[in-house]
Design an enzyme around this catalytic site. Structure first.
Site, PDB file in Angstrom:
ATOM      1  N   CYS A   1       0.812  -1.294  -0.100  1.00 32.41           N
ATOM      2  CA  CYS A   1       0.049  -0.066  -0.092  1.00 32.41           C
ATOM      3  C   CYS A   1       0.999   1.419  -0.036  1.00 32.41           C
ATOM      4  O   CYS A   1       1.606   1.605   0.988  1.00 32.41           O
ATOM      5  CB  CYS A   1      -0.978  -0.021   1.154  1.00 32.41           C
ATOM      6  SG  CYS A   1      -1.614   1.280   1.636  1.00 32.41           S
TER       7      CYS A   1
ATOM      8  N   CYS B   1       0.259   3.693   2.818  1.00 31.89           N
ATOM      9  CA  CYS B   1       0.527   3.101   4.144  1.00 31.89           C
ATOM     10  C   CYS B   1       2.066   3.550   4.002  1.00 31.89           C
ATOM     11  O   CYS B   1       2.591   4.021   5.356  1.00 31.89           O
ATOM     12  CB  CYS B   1       0.299   1.720   4.015  1.00 31.89           C
ATOM     13  SG  CYS B   1      -1.361   1.301   4.232  1.00 31.89           S
TER      14      CYS B   1
END
Length: 143
Positions: A71, A74
């Site tokens: 991600c 993230c």
């Protein structure tokens, strides 16, 4: 079970419940059983195996970052989460849960998008935010 001058913090390594004087929370308390740092001032990894024991038996706010290695947002937020953890050292426990490696915990909290931050009080969700946030907003969320 919280007394006026002490608070409980569960060790993520051995799961011992440690009673720490509130006045010493910022002084790098260590587990009385295994000697590991209880509040290192940086995010700690939790798993399906130790998540409940640590979060339910820690009386400080626990801020959970549900994330995954693939991600992009993230990875962008990770340094911001680390800054917030350092800023609030001794006042909150910052933890990371890889939602791919720990699907039971992610599913139980109904994490549908990542990154997702969840604020817990003795294991119970009290607030949530989705999406990457800067350190100042993460710290405000944790307070």
């Amino acid at each position: 079970m919280e007394s006026d001058d002490k608070t409980f913090i569960a060790c993520r390594h051995c799961l011992a419940k440690n009673r720490v004087p509130k006045a010493r929370l910022a002084e790098d308390p260590v587990c009385g059983r295994c000697g590991h740092a209880l509040l290192p001032g940086e995010p700690v990894e939790l798993s399906d195996a130790n998540f409940d024991e640590v979060t339910r038996h820690t009386e400080l706010p626990v801020i959970v970052d549900f994330w995954a290695a693939w991600c992009g947002p993230c990875r962008m937020m990770a340094p911001q989460f680390e800054r917030a953890a350092a800023e609030l050292k001794g006042r909150a426990l910052f933890v990371k849960v890889d939602s791919d490696a720990n699907p039971c915990t992610a599913q139980r909290f109904q994490v549908r998008s990542i990154p997702t931050l969840v604020k817990l009080n003795r294991g119970a969700e009290v607030d949530r935010r989705s999406g990457a946030l800067p350190a100042a907003q993460i710290a405000a969320f944790a307070r």
